[in-house]
Each structure stands twice: as structure tokens, then as C-alpha cells.
Design a protein around this motif. Structure first.
Motif: not given
Length: 94
Positions: A11-12, A15-16, A19, A29, A32
Motif C-alpha cells: 500500500f505504501q 501510494q508513494q 504521490v 485519499t 489516490v
């Protein structure tokens, strides 16, 4: 749908990556999630298969997303209830 393995690290990293493409997604969110939906739609639309087969897969995907969302929501609600019920303290007026 085949079995998949989800992890906080996955997930991180996803998301990175989003971003990096869209910095405002760090505080949004919903943005995303929109990117994730757009990616899935783009990938499915790019497949060399009949449209009817794509639409069938999309229907299965919608159901799968809903199942994961409800399951995750239920687990989070149970965790909140467990934390709330395990809170203990004695209050005495001063």
C-alpha cells in the motif's frame, strides 16, 4: 479472481508512486483511490480481448472490490470496539 497477498508495504509503495505523479494526493485519499480506479480501467481497456469479456471481468472486479471493502471495514469496526471495550479507568472527582 486469483488469490493475492496484500501488505502495508505494498500500500505504501503504491501510494508513494501515485504521490510522485500527483503530489496533492499525499493529502487526498480520494484522489489516490481515483488513480487506482483509473489505472485498473486503463489496464483492462488496453487488453486484447472482446469487449464483452472486459465488461464481465469489470463486473467481477467491482464485486471483489466491494467484498474487500466490506471485509476491511468490518475488521476495523471490530478493532475499534475491542479498543473501546478494553479501555478501563477509575475516575474520582477532585
Amino acid at each position: 479472481m486469483s488469490g493475492i497477498s496484500l501488505s502495508p508495504q505494498l500500500f505504501q509503495e503504491i501510494q508513494q508512486a501515485i504521490v510522485k505523479q500527483e503530489p496533492s494526493a499525499a493529502q487526498d485519499t480520494g484522489l489516490v483511490i481515483q488513480y487506482l480506479g483509473a489505472i485498473a480501467g486503463y489496464m483492462l481497456g488496453s487488453q486484447a480481448m472482446p469487449t464483452a469479456q472486459k465488461e464481465e471481468f469489470l463486473g467481477e472486479l467491482k464485486g471483489f472490490i466491494e467484498h474487500v471493502m466490506k471485509d476491511t471495514d468490518q475488521k476495523h469496526q471490530q478493532q475499534r470496539q475491542t479498543r473501546a471495550s478494553s479501555a478501563f479507568g477509575i475516575w474520582e472527582p477532585s
